[in-house]
Design an enzyme around this catalytic site. Structure first.
Site, PDB file in Angstrom:
ATOM      1  N   GLU A 166       0.793  -1.234   0.000  1.00 17.89           N
ATOM      2  CA  GLU A 166       0.000   0.000   0.000  1.00 17.89           C
ATOM      3  C   GLU A 166       0.828   1.287   0.000  1.00 17.89           C
ATOM      4  OE1 GLU A 166      -3.039  -0.148   3.016  1.00 17.89           O
ATOM      5  OE2 GLU A 166      -4.049  -1.801   2.029  1.00 17.89           O
ATOM      6  N   GLU A 349      -5.789  -8.230   0.102  1.00 20.45           N
ATOM      7  CA  GLU A 349      -6.500  -7.890   1.341  1.00 20.45           C
ATOM      8  C   GLU A 349      -7.923  -7.491   1.008  1.00 20.45           C
ATOM      9  OE1 GLU A 349      -4.784  -4.908   3.959  1.00 20.45           O
ATOM     10  OE2 GLU A 349      -2.780  -5.727   3.628  1.00 20.45           O
TER      11      GLU A 349
HETATM   12  C1  FCB Z   1      -4.772  -1.968   5.166  1.00 20.34           C
HETATM   13  C2  FCB Z   1      -3.446  -2.398   5.753  1.00 20.34           C
HETATM   14  C3  FCB Z   1      -3.549  -3.425   6.839  1.00 20.34           C
HETATM   15  C4  FCB Z   1      -4.757  -3.191   7.705  1.00 20.34           C
HETATM   16  C5  FCB Z   1      -6.004  -3.035   6.862  1.00 20.34           C
HETATM   17  C6  FCB Z   1      -7.276  -2.866   7.633  1.00 20.34           C
HETATM   18  O1  FCB Z   1      -4.678  -0.642   4.737  1.00 20.34           O
HETATM   19  O2  FCB Z   1      -2.624  -2.925   4.754  1.00 20.34           O
HETATM   20  O3  FCB Z   1      -2.357  -3.409   7.549  1.00 20.34           O
HETATM   21  O4  FCB Z   1      -4.543  -2.128   8.526  1.00 20.34           O
HETATM   22  O5  FCB Z   1      -5.851  -1.946   6.018  1.00 20.34           O
END
Ligand code: FCB
Length: 438
Positions: A166, A349
């Site tokens: 990210e 994610e």
């Molecule tokens: C993302 C991050 C992870 C976690 C999620 C909820 O931005 O990569 O570490 O905090 O959000």
């Protein structure tokens, strides 16, 4: 959960994700201080000023946590290797840190799980933060050295390596909006970080390729930016937000360029000669990771400095984070990823926080089950539309240190009692396990 493995292409990988600082317990094993440790000590930065000193104590309990993945029928574990654990001052090796990741990877493989490594999930060693952190291009060079060091130890056994998790959060959220460490609100530092984090990616890919490593990628987070009203000003603001948040990183990786309006605004603050790095930044990679949580509604905010935009609260149902639930956005970004880069894609994610409660040994998180079913359905639609999607990782395996929100927000499939550190799989874990076993 209304799917089975047969609904997905052969070899599709189901996994769960974590990150080092959020779960390991940073005080163990000789890790060095990071900018998150000091950020957490600043007034008002983190809920209850909590940090990752103990977290889930995964450092000592990783076997138990990997057993949960195995018992749930998962195929893979996405984890990160902490720079500050491997190199406490950012440069000098801590053998205990290397040993830990060596044990972790072996234990993952022993359970038949594929190790998906992330090199940088935000715990910058304080010694490098002291020298300007990501605003300083030397940090990118040091990151390539770290990448080589950890890969020399475990790179022969991991299934895949992501360079950066990210970059928008690393750069913009942390240096312009001030919400994450180092908590700056400084456009010059932000512009430099926006570039240097991608330079770090490019240098690491070059270094790892030179070592013969493959399955190299990067994990980008995407958030739909939609105009808050039908006005032309709001449409322009949303488009600019889309450039800064989404297109900056995707187009740099895919085409070696930054989007026009975003670079026009940041140009006065960019590091000299940034154009010369774009070929390195856009060198071929093997896969792209998509992190997706929500959308935002954006209004024009002429009362604020460039980029003069602001989010407004949207009408959709929200998670514990206050994030709108919008599964269509995942489909949208998987298609955009496909259009930009002809590469295998992973959802690295996706998940939601909820104010879960443990009653008589049970967490009935029906909202999370619905969230997962709806997002997995969106991913299936993207596959049907021709996206070469290879896997889906739920965030997160465990309730953990949710950065500026401390331990208050619970994203896990597995509940963690932060007093006793006891793990209890939630109903969502059992539902997913049942789907994966069919
Ligand atoms: C993302 C991050 C992870 C976690 C999620 C909820 O931005 O990569 O570490 O905090 O959000």
């Amino acid at each position: 959960m209304d799917f089975t493995r047969d609904d997905f292409p052969e070899g599709f990988v189901f996994g769960a994700a974590t990150a080092a600082y959020q779960i390991e317990g940073h005080r163990f094993g000789g890790a060095g201080p990071t900018h998150w440790d000091s950020f957490a000590k600043g007034p008002g930065n983190v809920v209850r000023a909590e940090d990752g000193a103990t977290a889930c104590d995964h450092y000592h309990r990783f076997e138990e946590d990997l057993d949960l993945l195995k018992a749930g029928g998962f195929d893979a574990y996405r984890f990160s290797t902490s720079w500050a654990r491997v190199m406490p001052d950012g440069r000098t090796v801590n053998p205990e840190g290397l040993d830990f990741y060596d044990r972790l990877v072996d234990a993952t493989l022993e359970r038949g799980l594929k190790p998906f490594q992330t090199l940088y999930h935000w715990e910058l060693p304080s010694a490098l933060a002291d020298r300007g952190g990501w605003a300083n291009g030397d940090t990118a060079l040091a990151f390539a050295d770290f990448s080589e060091t950890i890969s020399a130890r475990i790179g022969d056994r991991v299934a895949s390596t992501a360079t950066i998790n990210e970059p928008w959060c690393v750069a913009w959220l942390s240096h312009f909006l001030g919400h994450h460490a180092p908590g700056l609100r400084d456009i010059r530092a932000a512009a430099r970080a926006m570039h240097h984090i991608l330079l770090a990616h490019g240098l690491a890919v070059e270094r790892l390729r030179g070592m013969g490593r493959d399955a190299l990628g990067i994990v980008l987070n995407f958030e739909r930016a939609l105009p808050a009203s039908e006005s032309a000003a709001d449409a322009a603001a949303a488009a600019l937000q889309d450039q800064i948040y989404n297109r900056w990183f995707l187009e740099a990786i895919a085409h070696g360029r930054y989007p026009e309006d975003a670079i026009a605004g940041l140009a006065p603050h960019m590091p000299e000669g940034w154009q010369d790095d774009m070929a390195l930044i856009s060198q071929p990679i093997d896969w792209l990771g998509v992190n997706y949580y929500t959308r935002s509604l954006i209004r024009s905010a002429p009362e604020t400095p460039w980029p003069a935009l602001a989010p407004v609260e949207g009408p959709l149902p929200k998670t514990q984070m206050g994030w709108e639930i919008h599964p269509e956005g995942l489909h949208h970004f998987l298609l955009r990823a496909r259009d930009a880069l002809d590469l295998p894609v992973y959802v690295t994610e996706n998940g939601m926080a909820w104010d879960d409660s443990l009653r008589a040994g049970v967490v009935e998180d029906t909202e999370r089950q619905r969230f997962m079913a709806d997002h997995i359905a969106a991913a299936r639609r993207a596959i049907a539309d021709g996206v070469d999607l290879r896997g889906f990782f739920y965030w997160s395996l465990l309730d953990n240190y949710e950065w500026a929100f401390g331990y208050e927000k619970r994203f896990g499939l597995v509940h963690v009692d932060f007093e006793t550190l006891e793990r209890t799989p939630k109903a969502s874990y059992h539902a997913l396990a049942a789907a994966l076993s069919r």
